[in-house]
Design a protein around this motif. Structure first.
Motif, PDB file in Angstrom:
ATOM      1  N   TYR A   1       0.830  -1.210   0.000  1.00 30.16           N
ATOM      2  CA  TYR A   1       0.000   0.000   0.000  1.00 30.16           C
ATOM      3  C   TYR A   1       0.862   1.256   0.000  1.00 30.16           C
ATOM      4  CZ  TYR A   1      -3.959  -2.966   1.549  1.00 30.16           C
ATOM      5  OH  TYR A   1      -4.936  -3.911   1.670  1.00 30.16           O
ATOM      6  N   GLU A   2       1.895   1.253   0.858  1.00 32.28           N
ATOM      7  CA  GLU A   2       2.759   2.439   0.962  1.00 32.28           C
ATOM      8  C   GLU A   2       3.553   2.655  -0.317  1.00 32.28           C
ATOM      9  OE1 GLU A   2       4.804   5.688   3.028  1.00 32.28           O
ATOM     10  OE2 GLU A   2       2.799   4.852   2.751  1.00 32.28           O
ATOM     11  N   SER A   3       3.995   1.567  -0.954  1.00 30.30           N
ATOM     12  CA  SER A   3       4.705   1.693  -2.221  1.00 30.30           C
ATOM     13  C   SER A   3       3.809   2.305  -3.285  1.00 30.30           C
ATOM     14  CB  SER A   3       5.208   0.314  -2.679  1.00 30.30           C
ATOM     15  OG  SER A   3       5.809   0.396  -3.953  1.00 30.30           O
ATOM     16  N   SER A   4       2.555   1.885  -3.306  1.00 32.20           N
ATOM     17  CA  SER A   4       1.613   2.449  -4.271  1.00 32.20           C
ATOM     18  C   SER A   4       1.394   3.934  -4.004  1.00 32.20           C
ATOM     19  CB  SER A   4       0.290   1.696  -4.201  1.00 32.20           C
ATOM     20  OG  SER A   4      -0.607   2.126  -5.192  1.00 32.20           O
ATOM     21  N   ARG A   5       1.308   4.306  -2.735  1.00 34.03           N
ATOM     22  CA  ARG A   5       1.110   5.721  -2.390  1.00 34.03           C
ATOM     23  C   ARG A   5       2.316   6.561  -2.786  1.00 34.03           C
ATOM     24  NH1 ARG A   5       2.063   9.511   1.573  1.00 34.03           N
ATOM     25  NH2 ARG A   5       3.521   8.146   2.658  1.00 34.03           N
ATOM     26  N   ARG A   6       3.516   6.047  -2.505  1.00 36.37           N
ATOM     27  CA  ARG A   6       4.734   6.807  -2.808  1.00 36.37           C
ATOM     28  C   ARG A   6       5.166   6.689  -4.271  1.00 36.37           C
ATOM     29  NH1 ARG A   6       9.245   5.526   1.804  1.00 36.37           N
ATOM     30  NH2 ARG A   6       7.882   5.505   3.638  1.00 36.37           N
TER      31      ARG A   6
END
Length: 341
Positions: free
Chosen positions: A315-320
């Protein structure tokens, strides 16, 4: 004799309006199979549901308030079979009440912070915490790991899996990839998700399509495809430099092998399918044995947290829109990520 309680009996199994898979029933059958466990108490907001469960599985007392049950019953083991947003408060309440072992349904929690807090509180209190990643006890998965360890496909190089979503089903497949790679930690994760057609599973929003790629410290790479990307819909493949192991082609053919010893696929007879209910009982028997011996249970919270970290790192990779190096230091639930157009 261990005194056992269950939080969250749910509606009568497979009755009208019942959701999920009746996991509390699986837990009760597991405790019934354990010669040194006795189901003494049940808690559910709906007392009619708890009494119906009691008629089927036993239990000396029923409660509407699980905290009252914890205060009165001096329980050794508690199973938590509620929706994920309730897990953290219930696990922590059990630890604070002096429960010796807590067996909780997966996924761990809707946020990584909650998952870590449960683990930290139980470690501090000496409470054995497990999560029901029961496929670690499934015959197709264990046979696949045996083939891998025996060198049937040479040196493991990469693993791929497909399923519906990262959170509810993906927690199983992430966990199994750690299982196949001998619990080797992951170094980094890079992923992307799409939420233009979000689903809600047990009150938690999950993606409509996703991809998670990651690398273990021993150089093995992994990839999980979800939703519209997941074709076939439910499968794991283990690639070695001398062959391929596939789990999940069908429930009738759950395990097959391709390598140089035959001209095509070899179906491996393991005696059970992908979803055998006996795995739940095996998980409970294992956690009771671990409680007696002091060893780490197969479905320990430490192992569950590794899989959970991959969910939230994706999720965090997708956000960043970039790679995430582990350990994960942020906590971004899926609902904070804007859908792509």
């Amino acid at each position: 004799m261990y005194r056992v309680g269950i939080i969250g009996t749910g509606k009568p199994w497979r009755s009208a309006g019942a959701t999920g898979f009746g996991m509390a029933h699986m837990h009760a059958r597991g405790y019934r199979a354990a010669p040194d466990a006795h189901l003494v108490a049940l808690a559910d907001l709906n007392l009619d549901h708890a009494r119906s469960f009691q008629e089927q599985h036993g239990g000396d007392a029923v409660y509407q308030n699980y905290r009252e049950m914890l205060a009165k019953e001096r329980l050794d083991i508690v199973s938590i079979c509620t929706w994920p947003h309730l897990h953290a408060e219930m696990v922590i309440a059990c630890a604070e009440a002096g429960v010796r072992a807590v067996h909780c349904e997966k996924p761990m929690a809707p946020s990584f912070d909650e998952a870590k807090r449960m683990v930290a509180v139980c470690e501090a209190s000496g409470t054995q915490l497990t999560f029901n990643h029961q496929r670690r006890f499934g015959a197709p998965f264990r046979a696949a790991r045996d083939l891998l360890r025996a060198g049937a496909i040479g040196t493991l190089q990469r693993m791929e899996a497909t399923c519906d979503n990262l959170f509810d089903w993906g927690t199983h497949w992430f966990d199994m990839l750690f299982f196949f790679n001998d619990e080797t930690p992951v170094e980094w994760v890079i992923g992307q998700i799409d939420t233009r057609k979000p689903q809600t599973i047990f009150g938690v929003t999950v993606e409509s399509q996703g991809i998670s790629q990651f690398r273990f410290r021993n150089g093995v790479t992994g990839m999980l495809l979800t939703g519209d990307s997941a074709i076939p819909p439910l499968i794991i493949r283990l690639y070695g430099d001398e062959g391929l192991i596939e789990i999940g082609q069908s429930n009738d053919t759950p395990l097959r092998l391709w390598n140089r010893s035959a001209s095509g696929w070899q179906n491996i007879d393991v005696g059970e399918g992908l979803h055998d209910e006996a795995c739940h009982t095996r998980a409970i028997l294992d956690l009771i044995d671990a409680l007696k011996s002091g060893r780490e249970p197969e479905v320990s919270a430490r192992r569950a947290l590794q899989a959970t970290e991959l969910i939230f790192a994706t999720y965090e990779s997708s956000r960043r829109r970039g790679r995430i190096d582990l350990p994960l230091t942020t906590d971004v639930p899926l609902t904070t990520i804007t859908a792509t157009a």
